[in-house]
Design a protein around this motif. Structure first.
Motif, PDB file in Angstrom:
ATOM      1  N   ARG B  79     -28.747  13.173 -24.801  1.00 13.68           N
ATOM      2  CA  ARG B  79     -27.899  12.914 -25.971  1.00 13.68           C
ATOM      3  C   ARG B  79     -26.777  13.943 -26.064  1.00 13.68           C
ATOM      4  NH1 ARG B  79     -31.701  13.533 -29.761  1.00 13.68           N
ATOM      5  NH2 ARG B  79     -32.982  11.859 -28.958  1.00 13.68           N
ATOM      6  N   LEU B  82     -24.123  13.336 -23.425  1.00 15.62           N
ATOM      7  CA  LEU B  82     -23.266  12.205 -23.775  1.00 15.62           C
ATOM      8  C   LEU B  82     -22.296  12.594 -24.892  1.00 15.62           C
ATOM      9  CD1 LEU B  82     -25.792   9.225 -23.670  1.00 15.62           C
ATOM     10  CD2 LEU B  82     -24.020   9.795 -22.016  1.00 15.62           C
ATOM     11  N   LEU B  83     -22.823  13.309 -25.881  1.00 14.64           N
ATOM     12  CA  LEU B  83     -21.971  13.716 -27.000  1.00 14.64           C
ATOM     13  C   LEU B  83     -20.829  14.607 -26.511  1.00 14.64           C
ATOM     14  CD1 LEU B  83     -21.561  13.975 -30.139  1.00 14.64           C
ATOM     15  CD2 LEU B  83     -22.860  16.090 -29.975  1.00 14.64           C
ATOM     16  N   ALA B  86     -18.388  12.608 -24.761  1.00 16.48           N
ATOM     17  CA  ALA B  86     -17.691  11.712 -25.685  1.00 16.48           C
ATOM     18  C   ALA B  86     -16.619  12.455 -26.477  1.00 16.48           C
ATOM     19  CB  ALA B  86     -18.687  11.059 -26.638  1.00 16.48           C
ATOM     20  N   LYS B 153     -20.798  28.415 -36.668  1.00 18.90           N
ATOM     21  CA  LYS B 153     -21.400  28.718 -35.372  1.00 18.90           C
ATOM     22  C   LYS B 153     -20.626  28.025 -34.259  1.00 18.90           C
ATOM     23  CE  LYS B 153     -25.964  28.285 -36.394  1.00 18.90           C
ATOM     24  NZ  LYS B 153     -27.361  28.089 -35.992  1.00 18.90           N
ATOM     25  N   ILE B 155     -20.420  29.726 -30.589  1.00 22.10           N
ATOM     26  CA  ILE B 155     -21.156  30.067 -29.381  1.00 22.10           C
ATOM     27  C   ILE B 155     -22.648  29.831 -29.633  1.00 22.10           C
ATOM     28  CG2 ILE B 155     -21.712  31.982 -27.824  1.00 22.10           C
ATOM     29  CD1 ILE B 155     -18.898  30.906 -27.600  1.00 22.10           C
ATOM     30  N   PHE B 156     -23.363  29.439 -28.604  1.00 21.70           N
ATOM     31  CA  PHE B 156     -24.791  29.123 -28.684  1.00 21.70           C
ATOM     32  C   PHE B 156     -25.039  27.940 -29.620  1.00 21.70           C
ATOM     33  CE2 PHE B 156     -24.545  33.822 -28.076  1.00 21.70           C
ATOM     34  CZ  PHE B 156     -24.751  33.771 -26.717  1.00 21.70           C
ATOM     35  N   GLY B 238     -27.080  29.258 -24.840  1.00 21.51           N
ATOM     36  CA  GLY B 238     -28.208  29.876 -25.536  1.00 21.51           C
ATOM     37  C   GLY B 238     -29.538  29.257 -25.139  1.00 21.51           C
ATOM     38  N   HIS B 239     -29.495  28.166 -24.396  1.00 19.76           N
ATOM     39  CA  HIS B 239     -30.695  27.550 -23.806  1.00 19.76           C
ATOM     40  C   HIS B 239     -31.794  27.253 -24.811  1.00 19.76           C
ATOM     41  CE1 HIS B 239     -29.155  28.543 -19.771  1.00 19.76           C
ATOM     42  NE2 HIS B 239     -28.662  29.577 -20.378  1.00 19.76           N
ATOM     43  N   ILE B 240     -31.445  26.755 -25.987  1.00 21.09           N
ATOM     44  CA  ILE B 240     -32.484  26.391 -26.956  1.00 21.09           C
ATOM     45  C   ILE B 240     -32.958  24.989 -26.631  1.00 21.09           C
ATOM     46  CG2 ILE B 240     -33.089  26.225 -29.375  1.00 21.09           C
ATOM     47  CD1 ILE B 240     -30.511  27.835 -29.954  1.00 21.09           C
ATOM     48  N   ARG B 241     -34.241  24.893 -26.306  1.00 23.45           N
ATOM     49  CA  ARG B 241     -34.810  23.589 -25.930  1.00 23.45           C
ATOM     50  C   ARG B 241     -34.619  22.582 -27.044  1.00 23.45           C
ATOM     51  NH1 ARG B 241     -39.084  22.325 -22.927  1.00 23.45           N
ATOM     52  NH2 ARG B 241     -39.146  23.483 -21.000  1.00 23.45           N
ATOM     53  N   LEU B 243     -32.096  21.547 -28.419  1.00 23.62           N
ATOM     54  CA  LEU B 243     -30.925  21.706 -29.276  1.00 23.62           C
ATOM     55  C   LEU B 243     -29.640  21.935 -28.485  1.00 23.62           C
ATOM     56  CD1 LEU B 243     -32.141  23.869 -32.298  1.00 23.62           C
ATOM     57  CD2 LEU B 243     -31.612  21.443 -32.244  1.00 23.62           C
TER      58      LEU B 243
END
Lengths: 336, 302
Positions: B79, B82-83, B86, B153, B155-156, B238-241, B243
């Motif tokens: 998602r 794609l976003l 887009a 926010k 960055i990250f 920031g590699h937040i799973r 997110l």
């Protein structure tokens, strides 16, 4: 125009796919952690979420971010909004205090055991049957042995291996720094590749088949044996190694801003509670809780360890002498 | 770019005449050697890895494959990818047309400088592209304290990922259009203006039909890069799973978790995107060639 219409329609379709989702939760916290703790927090998080739900009725969502310990710390300094940090070495939390004032300088006094819920230690993983006969640290410095270690500059895992070798040499040579330096230089001359993080080194050793011995954390070595195959590797415990304590901290500035202090502190306290310690032990980290340790003692062979504090004069000294720019590590690497 | 120019070459070109005559033809073994080198190179470095991705992805069965793709973290990565595309692609579409228009239809000072700047993202390493944004928008960066004070926010978070993607995909559309529009010249637009068409009308009815295949080609390349970008996005993510992980980052995470089947499953999605891109690209080249030959026939009839 048909052509433009087509593009417009495609755009709308994309938009509807991407807009569909929003996670609804009463509160979320972000745990920024190091590279090889992924599997642990995959089990810790649901357990704590369930406990928090029964205690407070609040549905909590815990997000995870993993990467090399020092790299992650720098991301938090640069604005990654971590409510809690769970690292593998104290300097990576100290930097949050010194560089960005995100945590208070006395963070290690906020939780038991200097805010370290578990420890692990540096051990060796060798090819099945130990063909090169590797038993202790001095075997790693022998000519003709290839040692795989992640880069001590960027990885806590590599740093502990470096310090373990240094501490070992000090004990063998009546505390002589010169002898220790000579020994560690010889060891690192045997390292063909320095990966950035613990997982990278694992992949080099197991997937690419490079090296005779991988020096890594005990929990990582056990995980490799289980995941990649016990028929391919053996774990060797050296008689003496380093105690690698994994520190945790609440990021004060972030939790105060987001109003998540309560959840963040309870989350870290859970790590020290018996259920949390039990999950920790099942992931082959050595728990602090004596009863839990006893229950899983069979998985933790007795090994004599020293801490950075006892043997090497503490993290601040080690950081300055060994890992700073032009420190001993840099000098050894240049000579290599 | 090269594809379009060859496709636009008129029928009865010298290539076939050159081959037909024994005097100018290459010796057969030379031909076979060159063909052999290029084909084996292609098979070894392009085809084999591509096959390997699908082989590894399906090695543990279709169930594991589908489970990997429907995992919530994988879905959120898809998602987000794609976003990001887009947002980044339309932005670069508008910018690309504007820049190409300005460069080919107007004369102004600093034109060459603009052309050079458009190419900048091609010459800068993506990692640097990511670090630039950390330095500017990061908490310790130029605007960091202000952004923090206003709780914005970048960055990250998703905006940073979009920014980094826009940066690296910046030149694709413009670079595709500039040579095309330069070759076409300004005469048709000038004729339309003389005949009383407004600026918009000239654009919709004269310019856009002329450039549409080149434009689409640029958009497709831009999209492929936007979805596949790793370096720049890795720095700002920031590699937040679940997110802030895009598909390429998710592949890396899965790989690092010994989850090889799942890693290759998600990688196979990206590979499929590449294949679809190739098919659409071939279709566009074919259409453009068809258009060109139809136009040249029309020209001959008149």
């Amino acid at each position: 125009m048909r052509f433009c219409h087509m593009i417009l329609r495609a755009g709308i379709a994309l938009g509807s796919i991407t807009a569909a989702h929003d996670v609804v939760a009463d509160a979320t916290i972000l745990n920024v952690s190091y590279d090889v703790s992924r599997e642990l927090y995959k089990d810790i998080n649901p357990a704590f979420v369930a406990e928090w739900k029964t205690q407070t009725g609040e549905q909590l969502t815990i997000n995870q971010s993993h990467g090399g310990s020092s790299k992650q710390a720098l991301s938090v300094v640069n604005g990654l909004e971590a409510d809690v940090v769970t690292m593998n070495q104290a300097p990576d939390i100290d930097i949050l205090a010194s560089r960005a004032n995100l945590v208070s300088a006395d963070w290690s006094k906020r939780f038991p055991h200097d805010a370290t819920p578990y420890t692990t230690t540096s051990v060796f993983l060798v090819r099945k049957g130990n063909p090169k006969g590797i038993k202790d640290w001095n075997d790693l410095a022998r000519p003709g042995i290839q040692v795989i270690v992640p880069n001590p500059k960027t990885s806590g895992n590599g740093r502990y291996t470096y310090l373990a070798a240094w501490g070992y040499a000090l004990t063998k040579n009546a505390g002589s720094d010169a002898a220790a330096r000579d020994f560690v230089s010889k060891l690192f001359a045997n390292v063909p590749v320095l990966d950035g993080g613990g997982r990278g080194a694992t992949t080099t050793f197991t997937q690419r088949g490079v090296g005779d011995v991988l020096a890594t954390f005990e929990n990582e070595a056990i995980l490799i044996e289980r995941e990649v195959g016990a028929d391919k590797f053996d774990i060797v415990y050296p008689p003496l190694s380093i105690e690698a304590a994994a520190p945790v901290a609440v990021v004060d500035k972030v939790v105060d801003k987001r109003g998540t202090r309560k959840q963040a502190e309870a989350y870290l306290r859970f790590l020290f509670s018996p259920p949390g310690q039990d999950i920790i032990a099942r992931h082959h980290f050595r728990p602090r809780d004596a009863a839990v340790f006893k229950k899983y003692a069979g998985g933790f062979p007795a090994i004599k360890t020293f801490t950075v504090h006892e043997q090497l004069g503490g993290w601040a000294k080690v950081q300055k002498e060994h890992f700073a720019d032009d420190g001993i590590l840099d000098q050894i690497m240049v000579r290599r | 770019m090269a594809g379009l120019t060859t496709a636009l070459r008129l029928p009865g070109n010298p290539d076939t005449r050159y081959e037909a005559s024994a005097a100018t033809r290459e010796k057969p073994w030379v031909k076979r050697l060159i063909l052999g080198i290029s084909l084996s190179f292609f098979a070894l470095f392009l085809l084999l890895p591509l096959v390997a991705v699908f082989f590894e992805a399906l090695r543990k069965g279709v169930d594991v494959y589908l489970a990997a793709l429907t995992d919530p973290d994988a879905l959120s990565a898809i998602r987000l990818t794609l976003l990001t595309a887009a947002i980044a692609v339309p932005l670069n579409l508008v910018f690309g047309i504007a820049a190409a228009w300005a460069i080919t239809k107007f004369d102004f000072r600093g034109k060459h400088l603009l052309i050079t700047f458009i190419d900048l993202p091609f010459s800068v390493s993506p990692v640097i592209a990511g670090l630039i944004y950390v330095l500017v928008f990061g908490a310790q960066g130029w605007f960091g304290p202000w952004l923090l004070a206003h709780d914005i926010k970048i960055i990250f978070a998703v905006p940073g990922i979009v920014l980094a993607t826009v940066f690296v995909t910046f030149p694709f559309v413009a670079r595709e259009l500039i040579p095309l529009m330069q070759a076409q010249g300004r005469e048709e637009e000038e004729a339309a203006t003389v005949l009383g068409a407004s600026g918009w009308r000239t654009f919709w009815n004269v310019t856009l039909p002329n450039i549409k295949w080149g434009l689409l080609y640029g958009v497709i390349l831009c999209n492929a890069r936007a979805m596949g970008e790793f370096g720049a996005v890795s720095v700002v993510s920031g590699h937040i799973r679940g997110l802030t992980n895009t598909m390429p980052l998710h592949v890396e995470i899965l790989y690092n978790e010994y989850n090889f089947a799942a890693a290759f499953a998600v990688a196979s999605l990206l590979a499929m995107l590449a294949l679809v891109t190739l098919v659409v690209k071939t279709f566009i080249e074919w259409q453009a060639a068809l258009n060109a030959s139809a136009q040249s026939q029309k020209g001959q009839e008149e």
